[in-house]
Design a protein around this motif. Structure first.
Motif, short mmCIF file in Angstrom:
data_model
loop_
_atom_site.label_atom_id
_atom_site.label_comp_id
_atom_site.label_asym_id
_atom_site.label_seq_id
_atom_site.Cartn_x
_atom_site.Cartn_y
_atom_site.Cartn_z
N THR A 1 -8.43 1.49 -1.63
CA THR A 1 -8.39 2.49 -0.57
C THR A 1 -9.17 2.06 0.66
OG1 THR A 1 -8.74 4.81 -0.01
CG2 THR A 1 -10.37 3.78 -1.47
N PRO B 1 -4.43 7.95 0.62
CA PRO B 1 -5.56 7.04 0.39
C PRO B 1 -5.27 5.81 -0.47
CG PRO B 1 -5.67 8.84 -1.15
CD PRO B 1 -4.42 9.07 -0.33
N ASP B 2 -4.02 5.50 -0.77
CA ASP B 2 -3.70 4.38 -1.68
C ASP B 2 -4.32 4.65 -3.05
OD1 ASP B 2 -2.24 3.03 0.30
OD2 ASP B 2 -4.08 2.21 1.14
N ARG C 1 -15.94 5.65 -2.46
CA ARG C 1 -14.89 4.80 -3.03
C ARG C 1 -15.30 4.29 -4.40
NH1 ARG C 1 -13.76 1.43 2.61
NH2 ARG C 1 -13.07 3.26 3.80
N ARG D 1 0.84 -1.20 0.00
CA ARG D 1 0.00 0.00 0.00
C ARG D 1 0.88 1.25 0.00
NH1 ARG D 1 -5.29 -0.66 0.84
NH2 ARG D 1 -6.03 -2.72 1.53
N ALA E 1 -9.23 4.61 3.13
CA ALA E 1 -9.15 5.92 3.78
C ALA E 1 -10.36 6.14 4.69
CB ALA E 1 -9.08 7.02 2.73
N TRP F 1 -6.53 8.91 -9.38
CA TRP F 1 -7.68 9.55 -8.72
C TRP F 1 -8.33 10.67 -9.53
CZ3 TRP F 1 -9.94 7.84 -4.30
CH2 TRP F 1 -9.22 6.95 -3.51
N ARG G 1 0.35 4.13 1.17
CA ARG G 1 0.34 4.85 2.44
C ARG G 1 1.31 4.24 3.45
NH1 ARG G 1 -3.12 2.36 6.48
NH2 ARG G 1 -3.09 4.35 7.60
#
Length: 480
Positions: free
Chosen positions: A217, A211-212, A227, A95, A219, A144, A97
């Motif tokens: 994600t 948030p990956d 999502r 990941r 998050a 994103w 994050r």
């Protein structure tokens, strides 16, 4: 918001169609952009510190001579290029994050070294992990944001790196004036200590909020509906990017049979070469060689290069988004590279030389435009996109590792005539590469448009799912 809507649309793009999507984009901007920009800011702060420290007492304290600083920078870039692709591939398995804060914590402070050999070893290790930030964040942004949103966000992200460079100059000047000699440490050593202390809490923040990717994600600030919306608003099915873009044997075919990896690697390599006056601290070294400026001014004056770079990056990133003509920026920056090289080759005066060095700050806009351009054209394949973005910077850094020491070594100052010629050649080559990429982009858009027309004409019940396909006919009918 009625009267301000046209202004908001011109500066930041059209607002999302629904309240839910507008809320999602605000969250993405708050958490992704802040964590990404803080990473890059401290990344560049660390890089710039070495050059600032060199002209603030490190050279004398460690008995550095000749091209020692250039050799250390070259060793850094060797580690940096080795870390690019492995770091982006690592984010296909770990990941982001978790991986990116880990890399941040691996940046070791240089403040307690006692010889130049120690700096060489530390900077190489640092570079292996620092390679995760630039290409990794570009990959995440492409996961994103929509095509029309990407350039502006990329511009803000890359500007944060320039802010780190600029802040480093002010910080080093202030630290030298206030902390030099405190607790038995020289001012340049305090710079590295402060940098490490800044990095630690920022790594914790990135771990908490990054948030990956939309597909995986977790998050805390995104609901389940948000999502799913993060994926569907990009014009693809849930998980489709990874379904058609896995890392495996087919990745090599997808990579090396496409023109994108060759075209974007070339224009970014040439674009990176056009930054050489800025990234090699030529102004710092030149001002220091004159012997007429204080240590504080030698650190403060070059911050104007970064300041001009920030303005140029934001304006040209916005222009690229607004017009969808990224190639315009490439040609403009190419022309500026030729002009700065020509002035530096035969400067009419001190003011003329400083003008050329400040003007070279415009070359930083290449980062925003070229990586956003590559992100847009490879958005349908996650693994391919992550490798191409990493390969772009890897090829540039490979070139950089010998280009800098060949043409911009400290010992070649204060005129750097070979570097001035190299700057002009790089600008000309970049312009040619940009035109080739533009042609290939237009060709592919026309092919997609023809395929969509043929498919929808014969099977009217089926509609294309891809945002790329939906816009292909429009792109093909206009000048890219």
């Amino acid at each position: 918001m009625g009267y301000l809507t046209p202004v908001r649309t011109a500066l930041w793009g059209a607002p999302a169609e629904t309240k839910e999507e507008r809320k999602l984009v605000v969250k993405l901007d708050v958490f992704i952009l802040t964590s990404a920009c803080l990473q890059y800011w401290v990344n560049y702060l660390d890089r710039a510190n070495l050059n600032n420290a060199y002209v603030s007492g490190m050279r004398e304290d460690l008995n550095m001579v000749g091209n020692d600083i250039t050799i250390i920078n070259t060793i850094f870039w060797c580690g940096y290029f080795l870390g690019q692709i492995p770091n982006n591939l690592a984010m296909q398995y770990f990941r982001p994050r978790i991986w990116m804060p880990f890399c941040m914590l691996a940046w070791v402070s240089t403040g307690f070294v006692h010889n130049k050999e120690s700096i060489m070893a530390i900077r190489f290790v640092q570079a292996l992990f620092e390679g995760s930030t630039f290409v990794g964040v570009h990959y995440i942004l492409g996961c994103w944001y929509k095509e029309e949103e990407l350039g502006k966000r990329t511009g803000i992200f890359t500007s944060s790196g320039l802010a780190g460079t600029m802040f480093s100059g002010f910080l080093q000047g202030g630290i030298y004036a206030s902390l030099n000699g405190k607790s038995g440490l020289a001012g340049w050593r305090w710079m590295f200590v402060v940098d490490f202390l800044i990095t630690l809490p920022l790594a914790i923040y990135v771990y908490a909020v990054f948030p990956d990717t939309p597909d995986n994600t977790q998050a805390f600030y995104l609901s389940e509906d948000e999502r799913k919306l993060a994926i569907t608003r990009l014009g693809r099915r849930f998980g489709a990017e990874h379904e058609h873009g896995d890392v495996g044997k087919s990745i090599f075919k997808r990579l090396f049979t496409s023109w994108e990896i060759y075209g974007f690697c070339f224009i970014w390599t040439m674009g990176s070469n056009c930054e050489m006056f800025s990234t090699n601290a030529i102004m710092n070294l030149y001002l220091s060689s004159l012997g007429t400026y204080s240590v504080e001014l030698v650190n403060y004056m070059p911050t104007g290069v970064s300041g001009f770079g920030i303005v140029a990056t934001l304006i040209l990133g916005w222009y690229s988004d607004f017009t969808k003509k990224s190639w315009h920026v490439g040609i403009l920056v190419s022309c500026c590279a030729v002009v700065t090289g020509a002035i530096m080759l035969n400067p009419p005066s001190l003011a003329g030389k400083l003008f050329a060095l400040y003007l070279n700050g415009i070359s930083w806009a290449n980062q925003t435009v070229y990586f956003a351009w590559a992100n847009r054209l490879t958005v349908e394949d996650a693994a391919k996109r992550s490798i191409i973005l990493a390969a772009m910077n890897t090829s540039a850094v490979i070139f950089y590792s010998f280009w800098a020491i060949s043409f911009y070594a400290a010992g070649q100052g204060p005129m750097w005539k070979e570097g001035s010629i190299a700057m002009m050649v790089s600008g000309i080559c970049m312009a040619g590469g940009v035109m080739v990429v533009r042609y290939l982009e237009q060709r592919d858009a026309k092919r997609r448009a023809s395929a969509v027309i043929e498919a929808t004409g014969s099977e009217t019940s089926e509609k294309p799912d891809s945002k790329f396909e939906k816009g292909a006919a429009k792109v093909a009918s206009n000048e890219v």
